[in-house]
Design an enzyme around this catalytic site. Sequence first.
Site, short mmCIF file in Angstrom:
data_model
loop_
_atom_site.label_atom_id
_atom_site.label_comp_id
_atom_site.label_asym_id
_atom_site.label_seq_id
_atom_site.Cartn_x
_atom_site.Cartn_y
_atom_site.Cartn_z
N GLY A 1 10.75 4.24 15.34
CA GLY A 1 11.75 3.91 16.23
C GLY A 1 12.58 4.80 16.78
CB THR A 2 15.04 6.91 14.69
OG1 THR A 2 15.77 5.54 14.03
CG2 THR A 2 16.07 8.09 14.69
CG ASN B 1 19.67 -4.42 16.25
OD1 ASN B 1 20.01 -4.14 17.20
ND2 ASN B 1 20.13 -4.12 14.90
CD GLN C 1 14.59 -6.22 15.52
OE1 GLN C 1 13.85 -6.73 15.26
NE2 GLN C 1 15.00 -5.24 14.62
CB SER D 1 9.73 0.64 14.45
OG SER D 1 9.71 0.90 13.05
N GLY D 2 6.35 0.59 13.46
CA GLY D 2 5.47 -0.43 12.81
C GLY D 2 5.85 -1.42 11.88
CG HIS D 3 9.62 -0.81 9.18
ND1 HIS D 3 10.72 -1.56 8.83
CD2 HIS D 3 10.09 0.04 10.15
CE1 HIS D 3 11.90 -1.03 9.29
NE2 HIS D 3 11.40 0.01 10.09
CB THR E 1 -1.36 16.56 9.79
OG1 THR E 1 -1.69 17.94 10.11
CG2 THR E 1 -2.45 15.78 9.50
CB CYS F 1 32.69 -6.37 3.43
SG CYS F 1 34.42 -6.40 3.23
#
Lengths: 395, 282
Positions: free
Chosen positions: A71-72, A151, A179, A199-201, A237, A325
Amino acid sequence: MKTIYLDNNATTRVADEVFETIRPFFTERYGNPSSMHFFGGSVGREIVNARESMAELLGASPQEIVFTSGGTESDSTSILSALSTMPDRREIVTTKVEHPAVLNLCKYLARAKGYTVRWLSVDKFGKLDMQEVKRAITDNTAIVSVMWANNETGVMFPIEEISEIAAARGALTHTDAVQAVGKIPINLGKSNINFLSLSGHKLHAPKGIGALYIKRGTRFSPFMIGGHQEFSRRGGTENVPGIVGLGCAARLAMKNFQEENIRVKNMRDRLQHGLLEKVSQSRVNGHIEARLPNTLNIGFEFVEGEAILMRMDEKGICASSGSACTSGSLEPSHVLRAMGVPFTAVHGSIRFSLSRYNTEDEIEYVIEETPKIISTLRAMSPFNVENMNTACIVQ
Amino acid sequence: MWEYTEKVKEHFFKPRNVGALTDANAVGEVGSLACGDALKLFLKIDPETDKIVDASFQTFGCGSAIASSSALTEMIKGKTVEEALKITNQDIADYLGGLPKEKMHCSVMGRDAFQAAVACYRGDKAPREEIEGELVCECFGVTDDQIRRAVKENNLSTIQEVTDYTKAGGGCGLCHEKIERIIAEVKGANKTTEPLSAKARKTMTNIQKIAKIQEVLEKEIRPSLNQDGGDVELIDLEGDVVKIALRGLCSSCPSSSLTKAGIESKLRELVYPDLVVEEAPQ
């Protein structure tokens, strides 16, 4: 202890089918698709298949798909390409609730490169004001970058409508759809969207693979300059196992749309109602309707998110929080703050994000355990209403 | 995910002394909902012996805030007020086997709450910690006194460390310059560059002044500009007017006037206060 994974907007498990499909590409079919020999060249055929599947999932044509590292990279490629192909336009329009991949790039472009960035606000439901969108896009806008779905809250933006407005002004449109892809149907065939990142993941393919849709006819300047791969639009590649896996994940997503939108959505709704019913002073962050089917962001007032997550973790429940936090910075979620969610609820906001691998039993377990955690922590908190009136006893 | 010690986890999952003490004779409160953590400390002190007979807490906050509160109550019970006042935030962190550095402010909160409670007990303060000193960080309501104390007690030397220990500077970042000045002031004794005395200024040649300005630019200014892809060069010194050229990203940066003002205030502080910075025509 069993792990109940409700953090699928962070990452997803690789589907078994995907894993089995890509396995041979590590040890048996490890050739380079650019090679002249059949051993390598035959792998190229698999990339063609994957590109076709990816295109089908998006309602695009295969030539419009470029595989990237995620994605980035796709976000950076799109925005930087638009700026370099339209050097006379010096403005970027984006929202205050983008993922850091877009947010921080735009901040950098403003700070270091002198671009003007127009930051669109959201209302308390996380939605955009279309009048503001219209005002922000001008003849000096190079690119409009608005995420398809947020997200943190799952709230979806009318990106197709926005792309019409942008096109009318001669500006390009990019959408970070990381997303959205795989969760909701997308058809880019008739849209004015120029760039789409995915993004694949996030859709059960491995980490480190993604794709960029570039609408046919959009002027393009590559980000990764190198070899002729990806029609000279992205040197390097090919990540063959990743690409093959993403193609497989795209086919699975198409097969599972029904389930995603019915069974997953039902579980999400059950979780939402169960928690709101059992935990007083809790609220859903984000618009109830215009929302991804798998995402629930809920604010538990007067408790702090990290403490909730640690106790959920002890029970095997994985989720995430917008609290300060948990981020390593001291500022709580920029998304919830942009929505004006009160501080009492921002720090105690928890995001549950489901996938087709979750079960109804898991959801019932979470509905059972979470309220106990919240009440334990509330009993400790000085802000519990009953505890607020202890005065100082001065001798 | 934070790397918490077993002791932190243990005090988080099984906190000691939770809840209000009904017969407390001292209460100390720090933090707020907006900041994301708050601690209310209850003490029962024997007025005859000044001994802390009992202590309890209520905390809104993350894992380490709850663990630090629990540790604090265990540490002060049985001690006299004077003995307990010697406990530093580092002692609380050590008791827990250490805290991630970004979480050190949780231990500072414990120590601050205890001091507020003692002030309450001695009758000179309201239970709510009164703000002493000048407000430096508006985002988290941190004063110069609090920053100075944290810098001194924990030997802090960077803004990031001050943020880790006090939260100051963790929000909008507008107070970073002030924090830097406080660090410099506390560290005064071992500062790398000392401002010139009035006498030295009179007897110094222009070349010596230029060398001094160059030194400050090298040590104090260029590193941070380089980080942002910029640079600065000293062109000339005419009387008290320092002529500089901004290079790299700084030259095209719309906020270069701010950069210039920053350089001027640094030179005034570390060389002498009459200096004026001007950008030399390119």
